[in-house]
Design an enzyme around this catalytic site. Structure first.
Site, PDB file in Angstrom:
ATOM      1  N   GLY A 116       1.399  -4.218  -6.452  1.00  0.00           N
ATOM      2  CA  GLY A 116       0.983  -3.104  -5.538  1.00  0.00           C
ATOM      3  C   GLY A 116      -0.393  -2.842  -5.428  1.00  0.00           C
ATOM      4  N   LEU A 117      -1.273  -3.515  -5.713  1.00  0.00           N
ATOM      5  CA  LEU A 117      -2.837  -3.530  -5.703  1.00  0.00           C
ATOM      6  C   LEU A 117      -3.405  -4.345  -4.428  1.00  0.00           C
ATOM      7  CD1 LEU A 117      -3.470  -4.229  -9.418  1.00  0.00           C
ATOM      8  CD2 LEU A 117      -3.109  -1.849  -8.155  1.00  0.00           C
ATOM      9  N   SER A 119      -3.096  -7.597  -3.295  1.00  0.00           N
ATOM     10  CA  SER A 119      -3.502  -9.088  -3.364  1.00  0.00           C
ATOM     11  C   SER A 119      -3.290  -9.488  -1.878  1.00  0.00           C
ATOM     12  CB  SER A 119      -2.982  -9.680  -4.369  1.00  0.00           C
ATOM     13  OG  SER A 119      -1.631  -9.544  -4.203  1.00  0.00           O
ATOM     14  N   SER A 120      -2.353  -9.338  -1.474  1.00  0.00           N
ATOM     15  CA  SER A 120      -1.808  -9.909  -0.107  1.00  0.00           C
ATOM     16  C   SER A 120      -2.929  -9.583   1.005  1.00  0.00           C
ATOM     17  CB  SER A 120      -0.578  -9.427   0.268  1.00  0.00           C
ATOM     18  OG  SER A 120      -0.150  -8.084   0.662  1.00  0.00           O
ATOM     19  N   GLU A 170      -0.669  -8.586   9.631  1.00  0.00           N
ATOM     20  CA  GLU A 170      -0.028  -8.738   8.451  1.00  0.00           C
ATOM     21  C   GLU A 170       1.473  -8.306   8.564  1.00  0.00           C
ATOM     22  OE1 GLU A 170      -2.024  -7.360   4.704  1.00  0.00           O
ATOM     23  OE2 GLU A 170      -0.208  -7.585   3.648  1.00  0.00           O
ATOM     24  N   ASP A 181      -3.898  -0.819   3.489  1.00  0.00           N
ATOM     25  CA  ASP A 181      -4.734  -1.842   2.600  1.00  0.00           C
ATOM     26  C   ASP A 181      -5.814  -2.532   3.235  1.00  0.00           C
ATOM     27  OD1 ASP A 181      -2.303  -0.748   1.285  1.00  0.00           O
ATOM     28  OD2 ASP A 181      -1.371  -2.823   1.400  1.00  0.00           O
TER      29      ASP A 181
HETATM   30  P1  NG1 Z   1       1.533  -2.531  -1.329  1.00  0.00           P
HETATM   31  O1  NG1 Z   1       3.084  -2.932  -1.334  1.00  0.00           O
HETATM   32  O2  NG1 Z   1       1.281  -1.763  -2.292  1.00  0.00           O
HETATM   33  O3  NG1 Z   1       0.414  -3.547  -1.238  1.00  0.00           O
HETATM   34  C1  NG1 Z   1       2.676  -1.190   1.089  1.00  0.00           C
HETATM   35  C2  NG1 Z   1       1.965  -1.398   2.355  1.00  0.00           C
HETATM   36  C3  NG1 Z   1       0.985  -0.003   2.501  1.00  0.00           C
HETATM   37  C4  NG1 Z   1       1.602   1.123   2.354  1.00  0.00           C
HETATM   38  C5  NG1 Z   1       2.386   1.104   0.560  1.00  0.00           C
HETATM   39  C6  NG1 Z   1       3.041   2.248   0.323  1.00  0.00           C
HETATM   40  C7  NG1 Z   1       1.235  -3.314   3.475  1.00  0.00           C
HETATM   41  C8  NG1 Z   1       0.384  -4.733   3.610  1.00  0.00           C
HETATM   42  N1  NG1 Z   1       1.253  -2.735   2.579  1.00  0.00           N
HETATM   43  O4  NG1 Z   1       1.512  -1.560   0.314  1.00  0.00           O
HETATM   44  O5  NG1 Z   1       0.593  -0.136   3.845  1.00  0.00           O
HETATM   45  O6  NG1 Z   1       2.542   1.546   3.303  1.00  0.00           O
HETATM   46  O7  NG1 Z   1       3.295   0.022   0.815  1.00  0.00           O
HETATM   47  O8  NG1 Z   1       2.251   3.542   0.477  1.00  0.00           O
HETATM   48  O9  NG1 Z   1       2.273  -3.215   4.382  1.00  0.00           O
END
Ligand code: NG1
Length: 404
Positions: A116-117, A119-120, A170, A181
């Site tokens: 959830g940080l 990296s992707s 993405e 992100d």
């Molecule tokens: P994470 O899974 O934390 O990288 C995803 C979504 C964000 C946002 C959050 C929830 C992508 C790349 N990331 O983030 O846009 O919706 O969940 O707030 O889609």
């Protein structure tokens, strides 16, 4: 533009992010408040003239990848890391950037993966910056604090434009994500949080008060977006759209809905009658979280740590009870951090595992980390957490290319 000698070595550096508040609001068009952090994905590369992308990684499970920019870019198998690099290339091509030259190099980094940080997104953004550099396309900043002009001189993209293009790109990997992100990664400013607005995308840096510290703690459960968590995420995105269509009395977006209703309680009462219980819970999370982000921005500007912390706690409860994306481990980390003196704590990122973030003062960082080490990590690991599992994150600068 004169072609660059291929022996030049460059480094594309893209940070991860920690979202402070505003979870699952970005794809509903409502603001978020993340920081870019002092951990990043790096691509060390040279430019190659044959139009190929060839990257490897010191991490054994990331096998060397290779694809050709001159042919249509197809997705590799689900879960294959090359998809993030392919997504960047495909996004740029679809945006009309001609990619004739490729890159060859190595990807390293210290953003914990599937936590959830982001990296992707850091990998997607680093790939895009490397490809743009290889093809002589400039990227300009938009933040006055960075001192960049709003638009690049000559052919190029602004950071905002690139963030929007990469957010769309993405989705190629399968998550119906919002744009938080990629925007956080490209617009990070040292010492600042970032209020990110959507439709249109905009970024406003907000100074983090002296002495506020952000402790990040992994739940040790991977939130693998390319796999299981993806479906749960996409289901929620769909439920939010359905809830808006049925419960909003004709408002086309959540932002219009909130703007037209000063009375949050009245709005929720109406929605409760119009929606099934599940849709109502999703709707209540989105609407109340949007409200909390606005209040949190006031609190951080006022330097009011207690108020900001309370809003984080409210956010976590809403994510746990209404959005149903928390886990027992994340709930436990939040509870331990609060008991040990954190001003606030919540899950950060999409949930389903990943990390929690706790807001601490200078003097509470150590007791909070000690409590987490003793009560959360020691029983699970039989020892202390690594510095990838628990660390204090610094609000840091945005993605860039160095070297040459
Ligand atoms: P994470 O899974 O934390 O990288 C995803 C979504 C964000 C946002 C959050 C929830 C992508 C790349 N990331 O983030 O846009 O919706 O969940 O707030 O889609």
């Amino acid at each position: 533009m004169t072609p660059r000698p291929t022996e030049d070595r460059w480094r594309a550096i893209a940070p991860g992010r920690v979202n402070l508040i505003g979870e699952h609001t970005d794809y509903n068009g409502l603001p978020v408040l993340p920081i870019a952090i002092d951990r990043d994905v790096r691509i060390e590369f040279t430019v190659v003239d044959d139009g190929a992308v060839r990257l490897d990684s010191p991490v054994p499970r990331f096998a060397p990848l290779e694809f050709q920019l001159k042919r249509p870019i197809e997705a590799a198998d689900q879960g294959d890391w090359s998809n993030y690099v392919r997504a960047a290339a495909r996004g740029l091509s679809e945006h009309g950037v001609e990619l004739r030259r490729g890159i060859e190099g190595t990807v390293t980094g210290d953003v914990p993966i599937a936590s959830g940080l982001s990296s992707s997104s850091a990998l997607v953004v680093a790939s895009a910056l490397a490809l743009l550099k290889a093809n002589g396309v400039a990227v300009a900043g938009v933040s006055e604090l960075e001192g960049h002009p709003a638009a690049p001189a000559g052919p190029g993209l602004s950071r905002l434009e690139l963030a929007a293009v990469m957010a769309r790109a993405e989705r190629f990997v399968g998550l119906q994500g919002g744009g938080m992100d990629q925007a956080a990664c490209l617009h990070g400013v040292a010492g600042h949080a970032l209020r990110i607005d959507f439709d249109p995308l905009g970024v406003t840096p907000v100074a983090v008060p002296e002495g506020w510290r952000w402790v990040v703690a992994s739940s040790l459960v991977r939130a693998e977006k390319a796999a299981g968590a993806r479906d749960a995420y996409n289901v929620r995105a769909r439920q939010c759209r359905e809830a808006l269509a049925l419960g909003a009395g004709g408002a086309p977006t959540y932002r219009d809905l909130i703007a037209a209703n000063d009375d949050l309680d009245g709005l929720l009462q109406h929605a409760r009658r119009a929606l099934t219980p599940v849709l109502f819970r999703r709707f209540r999370h989105v609407v109340t979280e949007g409200h909390r982000v606005a209040l949190a921005e006031d609190a951080i500007r006022d330097g009011d740590m207690e108020r900001f912390g309370d809003l984080m706690v409210g956010s976590h409860s809403s994510l746990r009870d209404d959005y149903e994306v928390s886990t027992a481990e994340l709930d436990e980390i939040v509870a331990i951090a609060l008991e040990a003196g954190a001003a606030g704590a919540r899950l950060t990122g999409a949930g389903f595992g990943g990390c929690a973030v706790a807001l601490c003062g200078r003097s509470t960082v150590a007791p909070v980390m000690e409590a987490l080490a003793a009560r959360f990590y020691a029983p699970r690991l039989g020892g202390p957490p690594t510095r990838d599992m628990m660390f204090a994150a610094q609000p840091s600068g945005g993605a860039r290319v160095e070297g040459g």
